[in-house]
Design a protein around this motif. Structure first.
Motif, mmCIF file in Angstrom:
data_model
loop_
_atom_site.group_PDB
_atom_site.id
_atom_site.type_symbol
_atom_site.label_atom_id
_atom_site.label_comp_id
_atom_site.label_asym_id
_atom_site.label_seq_id
_atom_site.Cartn_x
_atom_site.Cartn_y
_atom_site.Cartn_z
ATOM 1 N N VAL A 21 0.873 -1.178 0.000
ATOM 2 C CA VAL A 21 0.000 0.000 0.000
ATOM 3 C C VAL A 21 0.909 1.226 0.000
ATOM 4 O O VAL A 21 1.758 1.379 0.889
ATOM 5 N N SER A 22 0.770 2.087 -1.009
ATOM 6 C CA SER A 22 1.671 3.226 -1.175
ATOM 7 C C SER A 22 0.891 4.528 -1.323
ATOM 8 O O SER A 22 -0.267 4.539 -1.763
ATOM 9 N N GLU B 20 -0.869 12.595 2.315
ATOM 10 C CA GLU B 20 -0.857 11.986 3.643
ATOM 11 C C GLU B 20 -0.049 10.688 3.638
ATOM 12 O O GLU B 20 0.040 9.992 2.631
ATOM 13 N N TYR B 21 0.544 10.398 4.791
ATOM 14 C CA TYR B 21 1.315 9.162 4.963
ATOM 15 C C TYR B 21 0.418 8.063 5.529
ATOM 16 O O TYR B 21 -0.695 8.313 6.003
ATOM 17 N N ASP C 185 9.121 16.081 6.173
ATOM 18 C CA ASP C 185 8.750 15.012 5.232
ATOM 19 C C ASP C 185 9.206 13.654 5.760
ATOM 20 O O ASP C 185 10.075 13.006 5.191
ATOM 21 N N VAL C 186 8.631 13.256 6.874
ATOM 22 C CA VAL C 186 8.976 11.972 7.481
ATOM 23 C C VAL C 186 7.691 11.198 7.769
ATOM 24 O O VAL C 186 6.783 11.717 8.421
ATOM 25 N N GLY C 187 7.624 10.011 7.304
ATOM 26 C CA GLY C 187 6.451 9.168 7.524
ATOM 27 C C GLY C 187 6.565 7.916 6.678
ATOM 28 O O GLY C 187 7.551 7.700 5.963
ATOM 29 N N TYR C 188 5.556 7.079 6.734
ATOM 30 C CA TYR C 188 5.569 5.831 5.977
ATOM 31 C C TYR C 188 4.910 6.058 4.627
ATOM 32 O O TYR C 188 3.694 6.203 4.527
ATOM 33 N N ALA C 189 5.730 6.091 3.597
ATOM 34 C CA ALA C 189 5.208 6.283 2.246
ATOM 35 C C ALA C 189 4.563 4.999 1.711
ATOM 36 O O ALA C 189 3.703 5.046 0.833
ATOM 37 N N SER C 190 4.973 3.859 2.238
ATOM 38 C CA SER C 190 4.416 2.586 1.798
ATOM 39 C C SER C 190 4.590 1.548 2.894
ATOM 40 O O SER C 190 5.398 1.725 3.804
ATOM 41 N N ALA C 191 3.834 0.483 2.790
ATOM 42 C CA ALA C 191 3.939 -0.633 3.738
ATOM 43 C C ALA C 191 3.698 -1.932 2.993
ATOM 44 O O ALA C 191 2.877 -1.988 2.062
ATOM 45 N N ASP C 192 4.432 -2.963 3.379
ATOM 46 C CA ASP C 192 4.289 -4.283 2.770
ATOM 47 C C ASP C 192 3.544 -5.201 3.727
ATOM 48 O O ASP C 192 3.918 -5.335 4.893
ATOM 49 N N PHE C 193 2.494 -5.846 3.210
ATOM 50 C CA PHE C 193 1.672 -6.764 4.008
ATOM 51 C C PHE C 193 1.807 -8.172 3.423
ATOM 52 O O PHE C 193 1.707 -8.361 2.208
#
Length: 430
Positions: free
Chosen positions: A59-60, A80-81, A247-255
């Protein structure tokens, strides 16, 4: 003389024909048993692939629907992140076994005395040689470098949400600087600035299994750092280290899903989560490896099944032809038996018993021979011989199905002759 005695005597007297049928049944049964054993190994391998091949989805952020801004680090998207709540709502869906998201940066590491650590191949510039490409991790065991097998943990533990101020570094770097699990390092994002310096405990060490093979024909900052110069940092610590940056946060996550075959249905469920604005995010399925391996296994499985069916079908035709020729050659015998009052079903029963007597000898011997043949044939399909086992279940299946097919073959071969009357049968004989 009853039909049982006649069947036994005929089988012994016509030993050449008996031997022919015996060899045919032995060969057919051996091949079918071997095929079933290989098919079972194929199915087990497919199940293993389903359990071990990493199927996932990402999810990006969709930066195309967001604005842009800038700070001292340059321009960045204001889209948004992914927040912890969003990721947890996705991870709560049944079938997702874990997830990971990373914030990447280059940290400068030093020991507790303030001495900068050096990379494995230093350039001689301390402020450069102390830089390590670092990933924050929600769960480092799901990081692509560990999942791919490029890196493997050798001491300590992985990073997860329970680790607040932890770091995992390579064993090579630890050995070079006489460090061990439990020691403390200091980390800072940019030295000679007001960035926060934090103490991080070494909670684990990893070894490099695969050489780095990144092609550097496009800019990718991680490709300029050897795997030994990578570090993995706990999520909470990384956020504090980068608190000066907007500009710090989760741009994507792998599930990661437990069953690759459920990936598509899980994706549908994920997209139904109404607390996430899907206009700002997009989903990418990552199951290419599984699909390629699964397709290859499926093709092999189809080939094995097809061969079993073809062998069975051809064998059935051969048996009918051989038995039909045998029945035609015994018309006189059949006519005499019918003429003296023996019923047609009894004559057919005798023929059937003759074949079953041969099968009773061929089937057990085929069970023994298939234990050797299965391993040899399995190697042709890329299987390890010792993993291919002909079981009693295979044998029982072949005995039951084989007996039914033999009965069918005998009945089919007897139909032309049994339709005739005894007088007609005898009148056709010279």
């Amino acid at each position: 003389m009853n039909f049982i005695t006649r069947a036994v005597l005929y089988t012994a007297r016509k030993w050449k024909k008996t031997l022919l049928l015996f060899c045919l049944l032995l060969a057919i049964t051996t091949l079918v048993l071997s095929g079933l054993a290989i098919a079972d190994v194929q199915e087990e391998q497919a199940e293993e692939v389903r359990g071990t091949t990493g199927a996932s989805f990402t999810v990006s952020r969709n930066t195309a629907t967001g604005g842009w801004s800038s700070d001292r680090g340059g321009s960045f998207s204001t889209q948004e992140y992914l927040t912890a709540d969003k990721m947890e709502s996705i991870a709560a869906i049944n079938g997702i076994e874990g997830y990971n998201a990373s914030i990447r940066t280059i940290l400068c590491l030093s020991d507790r005395r303030g001495q900068w650590l050096e990379q494995m191949e230093p350039t001689g510039h301390a402020i450069v040689d102390c830089q390590f490409y670092s990933y924050s991790c929600i769960n480092s065991k799901y990081h692509s470098l560990f999942l791919s097998g490029a890196l493997v943990m050798c001491e300590g533990r992985t990073i997860d949400s329970s680790v607040k101020n932890g770091i995992v570094i390579s064993k090579d770097i630890a050995d070079k600087h006489d460090l061990k699990v439990g020691d403390t390092l200091q980390a800072v994002n940019t030295p000679l600035s007001d960035d926060k310096t934090m103490d991080l405990e070494i909670v684990g060490l990893f070894e490099v299994v695969a050489d780095k093979t990144d092609e550097r024909n496009h800019y990718n900052e991680s490709s300029y750092y050897e795997y030994t110069n990578n570090a993995f940092v706990s999520e909470a610590a990384m956020k504090k280290l980068l608190e000066n940056y907007a500009d710090v946060g989760y741009a994507s996550a792998d599930f990661f899903v437990s069953d690759p075959e459920r990936l598509e249905s899980i994706l549908h469920e994920v997209q139904k989560i109404n607390t996430i604005n899907w206009n700002n995010f997009f989903i990418t399925a990552n199951d290419e490896v599984y699909q390629n391996i699964s397709s290859a296994l499926s093709d092999t499985g189809t080939l094995i099944t097809t061969l079993i069916v073809v062998i069975t079908a051809v064998s059935m035709v051969l048996m009918i032809l051989i038995l039909s020729m045998s029945v035609r050659s015994r018309k006189r015998e059949a006519g005499i038996l019918l003429a003296v009052g023996i019923a047609k079903p009894v004559v057919v029963l005798q023929y059937l018993l003759e074949v079953l007597l041969i099968a009773a000898a061929a089937f057990p011997l085929a069970y023994l021979s298939s234990k050797q043949a299965a391993g040899t044939l399995g190697t042709l399909f890329g299987k390890t011989a010792e993993h291919i086992i002909v079981t009693s279940e295979h044998f029982m299946l072949v005995v039951v199905v084989g007996s039914v097919l033999l009965v069918t073959a005998v009945l089919a071969s007897c139909i032309p002759a049994m339709r005739l009357k005894p007088k007609t049968i005898l009148s056709q004989m010279e």
